[in-house]
Write an enzyme that holds these catalytic residues in place. Structure first.
Site, mmCIF file in Angstrom:
data_model
loop_
_atom_site.group_PDB
_atom_site.id
_atom_site.type_symbol
_atom_site.label_atom_id
_atom_site.label_comp_id
_atom_site.label_asym_id
_atom_site.label_seq_id
_atom_site.Cartn_x
_atom_site.Cartn_y
_atom_site.Cartn_z
ATOM 1 N N CYS A 39 72.182 57.674 76.554
ATOM 2 C CA CYS A 39 72.777 56.708 77.493
ATOM 3 C C CYS A 39 72.481 57.192 78.905
ATOM 4 O O CYS A 39 71.536 57.969 79.116
ATOM 5 C CB CYS A 39 74.263 56.497 77.212
ATOM 6 S SG CYS A 39 75.307 57.947 77.439
ATOM 7 N N ASN A 55 75.649 60.460 79.502
ATOM 8 C CA ASN A 55 75.910 61.331 78.336
ATOM 9 C C ASN A 55 77.354 61.831 78.297
ATOM 10 O O ASN A 55 77.618 62.942 77.820
ATOM 11 C CB ASN A 55 74.920 62.506 78.284
ATOM 12 C CG ASN A 55 74.891 63.266 76.949
ATOM 13 O OD1 ASN A 55 74.589 64.451 76.909
ATOM 14 N ND2 ASN A 55 75.205 62.599 75.862
ATOM 15 N N CYS A 86 80.009 59.045 77.932
ATOM 16 C CA CYS A 86 80.801 57.960 77.335
ATOM 17 C C CYS A 86 80.201 57.473 76.015
ATOM 18 O O CYS A 86 80.759 57.710 74.942
ATOM 19 C CB CYS A 86 80.928 56.780 78.302
ATOM 20 S SG CYS A 86 81.843 57.170 79.808
ATOM 21 N N ARG A 87 79.060 56.778 76.061
ATOM 22 C CA ARG A 87 78.543 56.098 74.868
ATOM 23 C C ARG A 87 77.767 57.005 73.915
ATOM 24 O O ARG A 87 78.048 57.026 72.707
ATOM 25 C CB ARG A 87 77.648 54.924 75.301
ATOM 26 C CG ARG A 87 78.392 53.812 76.003
ATOM 27 C CD ARG A 87 77.439 52.863 76.699
ATOM 28 N NE ARG A 87 76.749 53.510 77.808
ATOM 29 C CZ ARG A 87 75.761 53.002 78.505
ATOM 30 N NH1 ARG A 87 75.293 51.810 78.184
ATOM 31 N NH2 ARG A 87 75.221 53.658 79.501
ATOM 32 N N SER A 88 76.779 57.744 74.419
ATOM 33 C CA SER A 88 75.939 58.503 73.473
ATOM 34 C C SER A 88 76.679 59.655 72.782
ATOM 35 O O SER A 88 76.394 59.924 71.609
ATOM 36 C CB SER A 88 74.621 58.968 74.116
ATOM 37 O OG SER A 88 74.843 59.825 75.211
ATOM 38 N N ASP A 114 78.190 49.596 79.306
ATOM 39 C CA ASP A 114 78.675 50.855 79.856
ATOM 40 C C ASP A 114 80.165 50.726 80.180
ATOM 41 O O ASP A 114 80.545 49.922 81.025
ATOM 42 C CB ASP A 114 77.879 51.158 81.131
ATOM 43 C CG ASP A 114 78.168 52.544 81.661
ATOM 44 O OD1 ASP A 114 79.189 53.129 81.245
ATOM 45 O OD2 ASP A 114 77.382 53.031 82.480
HETATM 46 P P1 4NP Z 1 77.549 56.671 79.811
HETATM 47 O O1 4NP Z 1 78.499 56.153 80.989
HETATM 48 O O2 4NP Z 1 76.124 56.365 80.236
HETATM 49 O O3 4NP Z 1 77.963 55.843 78.633
HETATM 50 O O4 4NP Z 1 77.835 58.144 79.658
HETATM 51 C C1 4NP Z 1 78.357 56.575 82.314
HETATM 52 C C2 4NP Z 1 78.978 57.736 82.723
HETATM 53 C C3 4NP Z 1 78.865 58.141 84.042
HETATM 54 C C4 4NP Z 1 78.130 57.387 84.940
HETATM 55 C C5 4NP Z 1 77.485 56.241 84.522
HETATM 56 C C6 4NP Z 1 77.604 55.834 83.204
HETATM 57 N N1 4NP Z 1 78.040 57.783 86.311
HETATM 58 O O5 4NP Z 1 77.427 57.051 87.101
HETATM 59 O O6 4NP Z 1 78.532 58.854 86.674
#
Ligand code: 4NP
Length: 159
Positions: free
Chosen positions: A12, A15, A17-19, A131
């Site tokens: 993702c 790294n 939240c989703r992955s 996201d």
């Molecule tokens: P992820 O979510 O891609 O599912 O881990 C996010 C976590 C942090 C950020 C963006 C998306 N960020 O911009 O910090």
């Protein structure tokens, strides 16, 4: 890594939240099916802002609610090593495009939700795992369900 194991990398943006959820859910389901020793499972983010961090508390909470543990720490996608893995599984089309731009072989890159049998004939744009980072807390439950259904489909396809 032994030749008989299949390497799977969930990808993702951050790294956190989703992955990590996909990694934990896939491992959990593989353990339930007794096939976890056939896989090397990891996750990473195309961005490195959260490298070294544990998953977002909201991902940890929804995972715990379902008896799933999230073992890892965030790391950034490393094209040199990661492009050699068997299955590269981005959460959304933007992550997918970043992998292809990083030189990942197209035939080993598959959107996670393309494995959800309920979405078989859906256009690619509806296959994104949204996201949840900036959204409402309920977003993590919705994302968990999407990831769970897709990981079941992945295991049906791979195991
Ligand atoms: P992820 O979510 O891609 O599912 O881990 C996010 C976590 C942090 C950020 C963006 C998306 N960020 O911009 O910090």
């Amino acid at each position: 890594m032994s030749d008989t194991r299949t390497s799977v990398l969930f990808v993702c943006l951050g790294n956190i939240c989703r992955s990590p959820l996909a990694e934990g859910v896939f491992l959990h389901l593989a353990q339930q099916r007794g096939v976890n020793d056939r896989f090397d499972v990891d996750s990473c983010g195309t961005g490195g802002w959260h490298a070294g961090e544990r998953p977002d508390p909201r991902s940890l909470a929804v995972a715990e609610k379902h008896g799933v543990s999230l073992p890892g720490h965030a790391r950034k996608y490393a094209p040199g090593a990661d492009n050699a893995l068997d299955w590269l599984i981005p959460m959304d089309t933007s992550n997918r495009d970043d992998l292809i731009e990083g030189g990942a072989p197209r035939e080993r890159v598959h959107l996670l939700r393309s494995f959800d049998p309920r979405l078989k004939d859906m256009p690619e744009r509806s296959l994104d795992v949204p996201d949840p980072y900036y959204g409402a807390p309920g977003g993590f439950d919705e994302v968990y369900g999407m990831i769970h259904r897709a990981c079941e489909g992945m295991l049906d396809a791979l195991a």
